[in-house]
Structures are given as C-alpha cells and as structure tokens.
Design a protein around this motif. Structure first.
Motif, short mmCIF file in Angstrom:
data_model
loop_
_atom_site.label_atom_id
_atom_site.label_comp_id
_atom_site.label_asym_id
_atom_site.label_seq_id
_atom_site.Cartn_x
_atom_site.Cartn_y
_atom_site.Cartn_z
N ASP A 8 61.40 58.56 -26.48
CA ASP A 8 62.80 58.56 -26.01
C ASP A 8 63.46 59.92 -26.21
N ARG A 9 62.67 60.99 -26.11
CA ARG A 9 63.22 62.33 -26.29
C ARG A 9 63.58 62.96 -24.95
N VAL A 10 64.56 63.87 -25.00
CA VAL A 10 64.99 64.60 -23.81
C VAL A 10 64.98 66.09 -24.12
N LEU A 11 64.68 66.91 -23.11
CA LEU A 11 64.71 68.36 -23.20
C LEU A 11 65.98 68.83 -22.53
N VAL A 12 66.80 69.61 -23.26
CA VAL A 12 68.14 69.97 -22.79
C VAL A 12 68.32 71.48 -22.81
N LYS A 13 68.95 72.00 -21.75
CA LYS A 13 69.34 73.41 -21.69
C LYS A 13 70.84 73.48 -21.91
N ARG A 14 71.27 74.25 -22.92
CA ARG A 14 72.71 74.37 -23.19
C ARG A 14 73.42 75.04 -22.02
N VAL A 15 74.66 74.61 -21.76
CA VAL A 15 75.50 75.23 -20.75
C VAL A 15 76.17 76.44 -21.40
#
Length: 95
Positions: A8-15
């Motif tokens: 249940d992990r997600v990869l996120v790019k900061r804005v």
C-alpha cells in the motif's frame, strides 16, 4: 530506472513552492519549509486484508495529494528527489 512500489505504498514527487511571497519578497532556500503537497508518481497494488483479499488503493498516479510534514521516506531515483509513503500517510486528494 523503473520503480514500482509494493503493497500500500505510493511514490510521490513534491510540488515546488513559490520563490516569492504575494507581496513580492523573495524567500531564500534556508527559510523555506518543505511543501506538504505532491503528485503521485506510482502506486503499489494495495494491501491485503485478513482474508488475503487485495484491497486496491484510493489514490492513483497523477493525483495531487496532501500529506503530513514528517510523512514518508526521502529517496533519489534517476536524480529526482521523491518520497515513498504508505497510503495511510496521505491526508487527502486535492481536486
């Protein structure tokens, strides 16, 4: 390099935050806080419940999300600074 989160992990790019205030004052890098908003780059297949059934995630790639200040683990993939976090660290989706 291709990267696929597990569970249940997600990869996120900061804005990126604004360089100036509304009044026109330029904010130096040392005074900036890390943004708590980002864009989902990739998601895992989901977590398994007590019966072993796969529960899909509520977020998908491309969603703009809000997350806690200390959420996630910072990683560098292909020279980009990204975050890996559990879906439970996501506070909500910005629509």
């Amino acid at each position: 390099m291709a990267f696929r989160p597990l569970g249940d992990r997600v990869l996120v790019k900061r804005v990126e935050e604004e360089e100036k205030t509304k009044g026109g004052i330029i904010i130096p890098d040392t005074a900036k806080e890390k943004p708590q908003e980002g864009e989902v780059v990739a998601v895992g297949p989901g977590a398994r419940d007590d019966n072993g059934k796969l529960q899909p995630l509520d977020v998908k790639a491309g969603d703009r999300i809000l997350f806690g200040k200390w959420s996630g683990t910072e990683v560098k993939i292909d020279g980009k600074d990204l975050l890996i976090m559990k879906e439970s660290d996501v506070l909500g989706v910005v629509e």
